[in-house]
Motif scaffolding. Structure first.
Motif, short mmCIF file in Angstrom:
data_model
loop_
_atom_site.label_atom_id
_atom_site.label_comp_id
_atom_site.label_asym_id
_atom_site.label_seq_id
_atom_site.Cartn_x
_atom_site.Cartn_y
_atom_site.Cartn_z
N GLU A 123 -12.05 -26.61 -6.46
CA GLU A 123 -11.10 -27.72 -6.41
C GLU A 123 -10.47 -27.87 -5.02
N GLY A 124 -10.90 -27.06 -4.08
CA GLY A 124 -10.44 -27.25 -2.71
C GLY A 124 -9.30 -26.36 -2.29
N ALA A 125 -9.08 -25.21 -2.93
CA ALA A 125 -7.93 -24.37 -2.60
C ALA A 125 -8.34 -22.90 -2.50
N PRO A 126 -9.08 -22.50 -1.46
CA PRO A 126 -9.38 -21.08 -1.30
C PRO A 126 -8.13 -20.29 -0.97
N ALA A 127 -8.17 -18.98 -1.19
CA ALA A 127 -7.00 -18.14 -0.95
C ALA A 127 -6.51 -18.24 0.48
N GLU A 128 -7.44 -18.48 1.44
CA GLU A 128 -6.99 -18.57 2.83
C GLU A 128 -6.18 -19.83 3.10
N ALA A 129 -6.03 -20.68 2.10
CA ALA A 129 -5.16 -21.85 2.26
C ALA A 129 -3.71 -21.44 2.47
N ILE A 130 -3.35 -20.23 2.07
CA ILE A 130 -1.98 -19.75 2.25
C ILE A 130 -1.79 -19.28 3.69
N ARG A 131 -0.94 -19.99 4.43
CA ARG A 131 -0.63 -19.64 5.82
C ARG A 131 0.89 -19.57 5.95
N THR A 132 1.41 -18.38 6.14
CA THR A 132 2.85 -18.16 6.11
C THR A 132 3.50 -18.52 7.44
N ASP A 133 4.83 -18.74 7.38
CA ASP A 133 5.60 -19.05 8.58
C ASP A 133 6.39 -17.82 9.02
N TRP A 134 7.37 -18.03 9.87
CA TRP A 134 8.14 -16.94 10.48
C TRP A 134 8.97 -16.13 9.48
N GLU A 135 9.18 -16.66 8.30
CA GLU A 135 10.03 -15.97 7.32
C GLU A 135 9.34 -14.77 6.68
N HIS A 136 8.01 -14.65 6.88
CA HIS A 136 7.27 -13.58 6.22
C HIS A 136 6.40 -12.86 7.25
N GLU A 137 6.31 -11.54 7.10
CA GLU A 137 5.49 -10.76 8.02
C GLU A 137 4.16 -10.33 7.40
N ALA A 138 4.04 -10.49 6.09
CA ALA A 138 2.78 -10.15 5.40
C ALA A 138 2.86 -10.66 3.97
N TRP A 139 1.69 -10.70 3.32
CA TRP A 139 1.67 -11.04 1.90
C TRP A 139 0.39 -10.48 1.29
N GLN A 140 0.40 -10.31 -0.04
CA GLN A 140 -0.82 -9.89 -0.73
C GLN A 140 -0.70 -10.20 -2.22
N TRP A 141 -1.85 -10.08 -2.92
CA TRP A 141 -1.90 -10.31 -4.36
C TRP A 141 -1.56 -9.02 -5.10
N TYR A 142 -0.80 -9.16 -6.21
CA TYR A 142 -0.41 -8.02 -7.04
C TYR A 142 -0.73 -8.32 -8.50
N ASP A 143 -0.96 -7.27 -9.24
CA ASP A 143 -1.02 -7.38 -10.70
C ASP A 143 0.41 -7.61 -11.17
N PRO A 144 0.70 -8.70 -11.88
CA PRO A 144 2.10 -8.96 -12.26
C PRO A 144 2.69 -7.87 -13.16
N ARG A 145 1.85 -7.18 -13.92
CA ARG A 145 2.38 -6.09 -14.75
C ARG A 145 2.88 -4.96 -13.86
N THR A 146 2.16 -4.72 -12.78
CA THR A 146 2.61 -3.69 -11.84
C THR A 146 3.96 -4.07 -11.24
N VAL A 147 4.12 -5.35 -10.91
CA VAL A 147 5.39 -5.81 -10.34
C VAL A 147 6.53 -5.59 -11.33
N LEU A 148 6.27 -5.83 -12.60
CA LEU A 148 7.31 -5.67 -13.61
C LEU A 148 7.63 -4.21 -13.91
N GLU A 149 6.64 -3.32 -13.73
CA GLU A 149 6.80 -1.94 -14.21
C GLU A 149 7.01 -0.90 -13.10
N ASP A 150 6.59 -1.21 -11.87
CA ASP A 150 6.65 -0.22 -10.81
C ASP A 150 7.97 -0.30 -10.05
#
Length: 534
Positions: A123-150
């Motif tokens: 549909e035209g939206a590869p993951a590399e479409a995400i390009r962050t600005d100065w407010e962020h120094e890095a990003w990555q994908w997480y398992d949402p259950r890990t986010v809730l439990e870790d």
């Protein structure tokens, strides 16, 4: 969580804390064939922001005074901080807003959580479409259950609260989460059923959810029940959700009585009673529809004593469809002339005309009963209104302040009729479930914009000259062409003010404006009772 941007609504001071209203935007990615196991993007905040430096967070920021809605603010923040647009993302869910204080940064935060889905690469939206600005120094994908439990993850405060409010699958068992998610998807995708049918679907989804949780709910069970109810109202078809809100609230009120009973029955008996009461509500819905029909017949009998009755309507209200022929049978009217606007872009008017005509032909009608069906283009509203007796509208939502929300084209139809047929009566045929609560969950300012491809596909099919030029212009918008732009609007609903309606015909008879306002007040109070502290 907040960024170096304009303070929303003038940062007020309360008990020494600065109040900020912010959006919290979670981006989810779904692998092909894995609809139940998404990943969620979290962004590590840079050392250039004011608060929570180097903490993991969703895309977030303040709601500006210029933002018409929190959702509009969410889309703005997403574009500013990731360059993503609706061509890359689809809106998925709204979470229940909540407020908390953090004295360590001197702030009181009111958070509006939202969830978005990254579109498939096709549909035209590869993951590399995400390009962050100065407010962020890095990003990555997480398992949402890990986010809730870790607990070791270094996140901004209350991130798990924000996440669980949009991704309820993380706080329910797999079966219950799937039942609710599947039901919400069905409601969101259904653009054919009316509000009454959608409400019945929502009740059945609620029952499925309850059946799948009967062995898992603990002392937090009441919160889980209310959470599921809230999502069905807010994240199904919100623009048509007033009826769902009323039906679900009525069920929740009865469940509360069962839930609070500590003696006299065990857990199994209590659960059976809950499932039975939902079944009972589903069964009683048929009687409400029949009472609306009887009220309609009584109104016509009281106001029209002619051989011919001419009714003009729009769209495909199931209440109108089911009531017209029954009224025709019951009245001493020889000829019913039914005029219907075709109702683009999905042509629901043509559908209701076909349904009424087929039903009439399939019945054994007296020889003196004649049905004439005339279909008009939407642009012919004034011509269609000439000499009509009744302009008949359904209702997807009724507001005590804004009026009746019905298919787009309803307001021009009423205005045309007022001009060319001033003696015609403008009726709204609806059950009382459609009345929205004042200050409730359903936002009366909501405007449902739908896929412009529904309009474009009609142009393509009909070979409209220049359609490809316009479609190319829309694609150019997405590549940020600055000297021209094309937008195709596909808004489904619009408001007809209360003062333009002669009568609201419902299961209780004819309702006055004051009656609508009183019902709206009570619905708002009930919504606040069950969801205000959720």
């Amino acid at each position: 969580m907040a960024t170096q941007k304009h303070d929303p609504r003038g940062a007020q001071q309360s008990q020494g804390l600065e109040k900020r209203t912010v959006v919290s935007c979670f981006i989810f990615r779904f692998a092909p064939g894995q609809p139940s196991h998404p990943s969620v993007a979290l962004f590590k905040r840079s050392d250039k922001v004011r608060t929570y430096r180097h903490h993991l967070a969703p895309i977030s920021g303040s709601i500006d005074p210029a933002d018409p809605t929190p959702l509009a603010a969410a889309w703005r923040e997403l574009h500013e901080e990731t360059t993503l647009t609706p061509s890359d993302l689809s809106f998925w869910r709204t979470g229940k807003p909540f407020t908390f204080s953090d004295p360590s940064v001197g702030r009181e935060w009111t958070v509006h959580p939202f969830a978005f889905r990254l579109k498939d690469p096709a549909e035209g939206a590869p993951a590399e479409a995400i390009r962050t600005d100065w407010e962020h120094e890095a990003w990555q994908w997480y398992d949402p259950r890990t986010v809730l439990e870790d607990a070791r993850l270094n996140t901004v405060p209350r991130l798990t609260d924000s996440l669980s409010r949009v991704w309820f699958e993380g706080i329910t068992n797999d079966r219950a989460g799937k039942a609710l998610a599947t039901g919400l998807g069905r409601l969101q995708a259904d653009h054919e059923s009316g509000a009454r049918e959608l409400t019945a679907i929502a009740l059945r989804v609620f029952r499925d959810f309850m059946a799948e949780t009967r062995e898992d709910l603990d002392e937090k069970g009441w919160d889980m029940i209310r959470m599921a109810a809230w999502h069905l109202i807010k994240n199904g078809r919100e623009s048509m959700g007033a009826a769902t809100q009323n039906a679900i609230l009525a069920v929740v009120a009865e469940i509360e009585g069962i839930w609070e009973q500590k003696t006299g029955s065990g857990p199994e008996q209590r659960w059976d009673r809950i499932l039975s009461l939902i079944d009972d509500h589903l069964g009683r819905r048929r009687h409400i529809a029949q009472r609306v029909k009887h009220s309609f017949i009584s109104y016509l009998q009281s106001h029209f004593r002619t051989d011919t009755l001419t009714i003009l309507t729009i769209s495909a209200s199931s209440t109108i469809r089911d009531s017209l022929l029954e009224a025709f049978d019951s009245l001493r009217i020889q000829t019913l002339e039914l005029r219907i606007l075709e109702s683009r872009p999905l042509f629901e008017g043509a559908s209701i005309a076909s349904s009424v005509l087929s039903t009439f032909k399939a019945r054994a009608n007296p020889p003196d009963k004649r049905l004439r069906v005339r279909i008009y283009t939407d642009a012919s509203a004034a011509l269609a209104a000439q000499d009509v007796d009744v302009v008949l509208l359904g209702a997807d939502r009724i507001s005590a302040t804004k009026g009746v929300s019905n298919k787009t084209g309803s307001l021009p139809l009423v205005l045309s009729a007022r001009h060319v047929a001033p003696s015609a009566r403008v009726l709204v045929l609806s059950d009382l479930e459609k009345v929205n609560g004042s200050g409730g969950i359903i936002d009366d300012e909501l405007s449902e914009s739908n896929d412009p491809c529904e309009v474009l596909s009609t142009w393509r099919r009909d070979g409209v000259k220049g359609a490809q030029v316009l479609e190319n212009g829309m694609k150019a918008n997405q590549s940020d062409e600055r000297n021209s732009s094309v937008t195709v609007e596909n808004t489904y609903f619009e408001w007809v003010p209360l003062d333009m309606i002669d009568a609201f015909v419902c299961e209780e008879g004819v309702l006055k404006k004051g009656g609508i306002q009183e019902i709206s007040r009570k619905v708002g109070e009930r919504a606040d009772r069950y969801f205000g502290n959720l």
